[in-house]
Scaffold this motif. Structure first.
Motif, PDB file in Angstrom:
ATOM      1  N   GLU A  85     -10.161   5.001 -10.535  1.00 35.60           N
ATOM      2  CA  GLU A  85      -8.890   5.058 -11.261  1.00 35.60           C
ATOM      3  C   GLU A  85      -7.983   4.001 -10.656  1.00 35.60           C
ATOM      4  O   GLU A  85      -7.718   4.014  -9.446  1.00 35.60           O
ATOM      5  N   ILE A  86      -7.530   3.075 -11.493  1.00 39.40           N
ATOM      6  CA  ILE A  86      -6.691   1.974 -11.019  1.00 39.40           C
ATOM      7  C   ILE A  86      -5.262   2.207 -11.505  1.00 39.40           C
ATOM      8  O   ILE A  86      -5.006   2.321 -12.703  1.00 39.40           O
ATOM      9  N   ILE A  87      -4.343   2.289 -10.545  1.00 43.32           N
ATOM     10  CA  ILE A  87      -2.934   2.546 -10.862  1.00 43.32           C
ATOM     11  C   ILE A  87      -2.143   1.307 -10.473  1.00 43.32           C
ATOM     12  O   ILE A  87      -2.145   0.903  -9.302  1.00 43.32           O
ATOM     13  N   HIS A  88      -1.456   0.723 -11.420  1.00 44.41           N
ATOM     14  CA  HIS A  88      -0.816  -0.571 -11.213  1.00 44.41           C
ATOM     15  C   HIS A  88       0.707  -0.437 -11.140  1.00 44.41           C
ATOM     16  O   HIS A  88       1.325   0.240 -11.976  1.00 44.41           O
ATOM     17  N   PHE A  89       1.290  -1.104 -10.137  1.00 42.08           N
ATOM     18  CA  PHE A  89       2.749  -1.201 -10.021  1.00 42.08           C
ATOM     19  C   PHE A  89       3.116  -2.652  -9.763  1.00 42.08           C
ATOM     20  O   PHE A  89       2.409  -3.389  -9.072  1.00 42.08           O
ATOM     21  N   ARG A  90       4.286  -3.057 -10.309  1.00 41.41           N
ATOM     22  CA  ARG A  90       4.722  -4.447 -10.192  1.00 41.41           C
ATOM     23  C   ARG A  90       5.755  -4.650  -9.092  1.00 41.41           C
ATOM     24  O   ARG A  90       6.066  -5.792  -8.750  1.00 41.41           O
ATOM     25  N   ASP A  91       6.308  -3.572  -8.534  1.00 44.14           N
ATOM     26  CA  ASP A  91       7.327  -3.725  -7.502  1.00 44.14           C
ATOM     27  C   ASP A  91       7.180  -2.641  -6.440  1.00 44.14           C
ATOM     28  O   ASP A  91       6.488  -1.646  -6.625  1.00 44.14           O
ATOM     29  N   PHE A  92       7.875  -2.838  -5.332  1.00 46.28           N
ATOM     30  CA  PHE A  92       7.778  -1.946  -4.174  1.00 46.28           C
ATOM     31  C   PHE A  92       8.368  -0.566  -4.464  1.00 46.28           C
ATOM     32  O   PHE A  92       7.752   0.462  -4.145  1.00 46.28           O
ATOM     33  N   LYS A  93       9.522  -0.519  -5.059  1.00 43.79           N
ATOM     34  CA  LYS A  93      10.246   0.733  -5.244  1.00 43.79           C
ATOM     35  C   LYS A  93       9.456   1.750  -6.070  1.00 43.79           C
ATOM     36  O   LYS A  93       9.302   2.905  -5.674  1.00 43.79           O
ATOM     37  N   THR A  94       8.941   1.324  -7.221  1.00 37.30           N
ATOM     38  CA  THR A  94       8.213   2.269  -8.079  1.00 37.30           C
ATOM     39  C   THR A  94       6.886   2.700  -7.432  1.00 37.30           C
ATOM     40  O   THR A  94       6.447   3.839  -7.588  1.00 37.30           O
ATOM     41  N   ALA A  95       6.274   1.781  -6.694  1.00 37.18           N
ATOM     42  CA  ALA A  95       5.029   2.119  -6.010  1.00 37.18           C
ATOM     43  C   ALA A  95       5.268   3.182  -4.939  1.00 37.18           C
ATOM     44  O   ALA A  95       4.508   4.158  -4.821  1.00 37.18           O
ATOM     45  N   VAL A  96       6.351   3.014  -4.168  1.00 38.02           N
ATOM     46  CA  VAL A  96       6.667   3.983  -3.108  1.00 38.02           C
ATOM     47  C   VAL A  96       7.015   5.342  -3.705  1.00 38.02           C
ATOM     48  O   VAL A  96       6.611   6.393  -3.175  1.00 38.02           O
ATOM     49  N   ASN A  97       7.741   5.349  -4.797  1.00 35.85           N
ATOM     50  CA  ASN A  97       8.084   6.619  -5.455  1.00 35.85           C
ATOM     51  C   ASN A  97       6.825   7.378  -5.868  1.00 35.85           C
ATOM     52  O   ASN A  97       6.745   8.598  -5.737  1.00 35.85           O
ATOM     53  N   PHE A  98       5.846   6.637  -6.366  1.00 33.27           N
ATOM     54  CA  PHE A  98       4.586   7.269  -6.753  1.00 33.27           C
ATOM     55  C   PHE A  98       3.821   7.771  -5.526  1.00 33.27           C
ATOM     56  O   PHE A  98       3.318   8.907  -5.504  1.00 33.27           O
ATOM     57  N   LEU A  99       3.725   6.938  -4.502  1.00 27.63           N
ATOM     58  CA  LEU A  99       2.962   7.294  -3.311  1.00 27.63           C
ATOM     59  C   LEU A  99       3.551   8.506  -2.582  1.00 27.63           C
ATOM     60  O   LEU A  99       2.818   9.304  -1.991  1.00 27.63           O
ATOM     61  N   GLU A 100       4.856   8.648  -2.615  1.00 28.07           N
ATOM     62  CA  GLU A 100       5.492   9.776  -1.934  1.00 28.07           C
ATOM     63  C   GLU A 100       5.058  11.116  -2.501  1.00 28.07           C
ATOM     64  O   GLU A 100       4.995  12.117  -1.783  1.00 28.07           O
ATOM     65  N   THR A 101       4.740  11.147  -3.785  1.00 29.40           N
ATOM     66  CA  THR A 101       4.357  12.413  -4.425  1.00 29.40           C
ATOM     67  C   THR A 101       2.848  12.528  -4.659  1.00 29.40           C
ATOM     68  O   THR A 101       2.359  13.605  -4.973  1.00 29.40           O
ATOM     69  N   ASN A 102       2.117  11.434  -4.468  1.00 32.46           N
ATOM     70  CA  ASN A 102       0.673  11.460  -4.750  1.00 32.46           C
ATOM     71  C   ASN A 102      -0.176  10.906  -3.603  1.00 32.46           C
ATOM     72  O   ASN A 102      -1.340  10.567  -3.802  1.00 32.46           O
ATOM     73  N   LYS A 103       0.388  10.845  -2.372  1.00 33.38           N
ATOM     74  CA  LYS A 103      -0.314  10.186  -1.280  1.00 33.38           C
ATOM     75  C   LYS A 103      -1.649  10.855  -0.942  1.00 33.38           C
ATOM     76  O   LYS A 103      -2.578  10.194  -0.479  1.00 33.38           O
ATOM     77  N   GLN A 104      -1.763  12.158  -1.184  1.00 34.99           N
ATOM     78  CA  GLN A 104      -3.003  12.858  -0.863  1.00 34.99           C
ATOM     79  C   GLN A 104      -4.142  12.463  -1.795  1.00 34.99           C
ATOM     80  O   GLN A 104      -5.306  12.642  -1.458  1.00 34.99           O
ATOM     81  N   ASN A 105      -3.801  11.928  -2.970  1.00 31.11           N
ATOM     82  CA  ASN A 105      -4.810  11.616  -3.981  1.00 31.11           C
ATOM     83  C   ASN A 105      -5.160  10.132  -4.045  1.00 31.11           C
ATOM     84  O   ASN A 105      -6.012   9.740  -4.835  1.00 31.11           O
ATOM     85  N   VAL A 106      -4.521   9.315  -3.228  1.00 33.10           N
ATOM     86  CA  VAL A 106      -4.744   7.868  -3.271  1.00 33.10           C
ATOM     87  C   VAL A 106      -5.766   7.476  -2.217  1.00 33.10           C
ATOM     88  O   VAL A 106      -5.639   7.832  -1.046  1.00 33.10           O
ATOM     89  N   SER A 107      -6.804   6.744  -2.624  1.00 25.84           N
ATOM     90  CA  SER A 107      -7.876   6.354  -1.707  1.00 25.84           C
ATOM     91  C   SER A 107      -7.524   5.110  -0.903  1.00 25.84           C
ATOM     92  O   SER A 107      -7.828   5.024   0.291  1.00 25.84           O
ATOM     93  N   VAL A 108      -6.879   4.131  -1.553  1.00 26.33           N
ATOM     94  CA  VAL A 108      -6.550   2.883  -0.885  1.00 26.33           C
ATOM     95  C   VAL A 108      -5.427   2.186  -1.654  1.00 26.33           C
ATOM     96  O   VAL A 108      -5.273   2.394  -2.871  1.00 26.33           O
ATOM     97  N   VAL A 109      -4.648   1.359  -0.955  1.00 28.57           N
ATOM     98  CA  VAL A 109      -3.569   0.576  -1.575  1.00 28.57           C
ATOM     99  C   VAL A 109      -3.889  -0.906  -1.399  1.00 28.57           C
ATOM    100  O   VAL A 109      -4.165  -1.371  -0.288  1.00 28.57           O
ATOM    101  N   LEU A 110      -3.888  -1.663  -2.513  1.00 25.35           N
ATOM    102  CA  LEU A 110      -4.013  -3.117  -2.474  1.00 25.35           C
ATOM    103  C   LEU A 110      -2.619  -3.692  -2.682  1.00 25.35           C
ATOM    104  O   LEU A 110      -1.985  -3.457  -3.712  1.00 25.35           O
ATOM    105  N   LEU A 111      -2.152  -4.467  -1.704  1.00 26.47           N
ATOM    106  CA  LEU A 111      -0.749  -4.882  -1.671  1.00 26.47           C
ATOM    107  C   LEU A 111      -0.615  -6.392  -1.705  1.00 26.47           C
ATOM    108  O   LEU A 111      -1.119  -7.099  -0.824  1.00 26.47           O
ATOM    109  N   ASP A 112       0.090  -6.884  -2.731  1.00 25.07           N
ATOM    110  CA  ASP A 112       0.480  -8.293  -2.769  1.00 25.07           C
ATOM    111  C   ASP A 112       1.719  -8.480  -1.899  1.00 25.07           C
ATOM    112  O   ASP A 112       2.614  -7.626  -1.883  1.00 25.07           O
TER     113      ASP A 112
END
Length: 336
Positions: free
Chosen positions: A38-65
């Motif tokens: 499952e690929i979840i795409h974000f274009r900026d830091f703020k929205t990505a962090v908001n998602f990770l704060e509530t879904n960090k247990q379900n995320v396998s890895v973060v690819l960061l530009d």
């Protein structure tokens, strides 16, 4: 990598990338190499962090530009790491900066990849290794917490010492409560400071023996209020820092030694009572038996009879006093 192929659990990969073309390329690589992703795409830091704060247990890895519209470079890395999502983070950047790459890896980034050198195989291996490494690190951290809990919540006063200097590096709750020192107070002391000067060499020798109980010796410890207690000391060398460490426990045997002393005193009194029964009692008893024999032999002489009866009374009174003394000693023994 092979573990992921054999056990193709669904991976949830967050890609934080503002360049549409770069994201499409990364997406193609991921779909090509991972069967369930499952690929979840974000274009900026703020929205990505908001998602990770509530879904960090379900995320396998973060690819960061490293170049996002609202944050870039080391500031971006530091701010993302501050959230401590415990998810492996792989940096994808368009340029090579070895200094930044080295520093990023030192502060917690899992890997650092150059976009121009990226291939499906490289990305697959990097993600696989990052996930496995992160799982291993999390397991170690969990074990570390378990051991820290065992140390802190042990009912026995326990210290961690530098094996070379015997300086106190940590002291558990039981040690703080028993001895009346705060952790900060303990950290300013050496373990030998708890002992009287005459015992310093003995405790140093004991701690150097690596837990071998060749001789049991009751040591003296000073509490914060100046009170002395008698203790048994147990120690074991452990791997800790460069100089090594010692885990040391103390067991307060003050009451035990006092009970032993009381028992020894009671045994002495019992021996005294036994000696009285076997020796002191026998003297008047022998006289009484002798007088009875004489009375039986001279029963026809009234004058002698009167004399021997008086002697019999004297010996009987003496016997009575001895018996009373034995009874009093026994009562005092029972009360103690």
């Amino acid at each position: 990598m092979k573990e992921l192929e054999k056990n193709p659990e669904k991976l949830s990969i967050v890609v934080i990338e503002d360049n549409r073309g770069d994201f499409v390329l990364i997406e193609d690589f991921l779909i090509e190499k991972f069967k369930l992703v499952e690929i979840i795409h974000f274009r900026d830091f703020k929205t990505a962090v908001n998602f990770l704060e509530t879904n960090k247990q379900n995320v396998s890895v973060v690819l960061l530009d490293l170049n996002l519209p609202d944050k870039q470079g080391m500031e971006l890395i530091n701010d993302l790491l501050c959230y401590n999502f415990q998810t492996p983070i792989i940096i994808l950047t368009g340029y090579s900066d070895l200094v930044m790459a080295k520093h990023s890896l030192q502060i917690g980034i899992s890997d650092y990849l150059i976009k121009d050198e990226l291939t499906p195989v490289v990305l697959h291996k990097t993600i696989s290794f990052a996930i496995n490494r992160n799982s291993f690190i999390n397991h170690i951290e969990s074990e570390k917490v378990n051991y820290e809990n065992l140390f802190n919540f042990s009912p026995q006063p326990t210290w961690l010492l530098d094996s070379t200097t015997l300086k106190i590096l940590n002291a558990n709750k039981a040690a703080q409560n028993k001895y009346g020192y705060s952790l900060e107070d303990f950290l300013e002391r050496s373990f030998t400071d708890l002992h009287p000067e005459k015992e310093v060499l003995l405790i140093e020798q004991k701690l150097a023996s690596d837990g071998e109980e060749l001789v049991r010796y009751p040591f003296t410890h000073f509490l914060a209020d100046g009170k002395e207690i008698k203790v048994d000391i147990y120690s074991k060398a452990i791997n800790y820092s460069i100089s090594g460490g010692l885990i040391v426990q103390s067991n307060d045997i003050t009451k035990t030694l006092k009970r032993i002393s009381t028992i020894e005193a009671q045994n002495a009194k019992l021996k005294e009572i036994a000696w009285t029964q076997s020796h002191v009692v026998r003297a008047p008893l022998c006289r009484i038996l002798g007088i009875i024999n004489l009375i039986e032999e001279e029963s026809n002489n009234p004058a002698d009879m009167e004399f021997w009866l008086k002697q019999l009374r004297v010996s009987t009174n003496e016997m009575d006093d001895i018996v009373k003394n034995i009874v009093n000693n026994t009562n005092n023994f029972e009360e103690e």
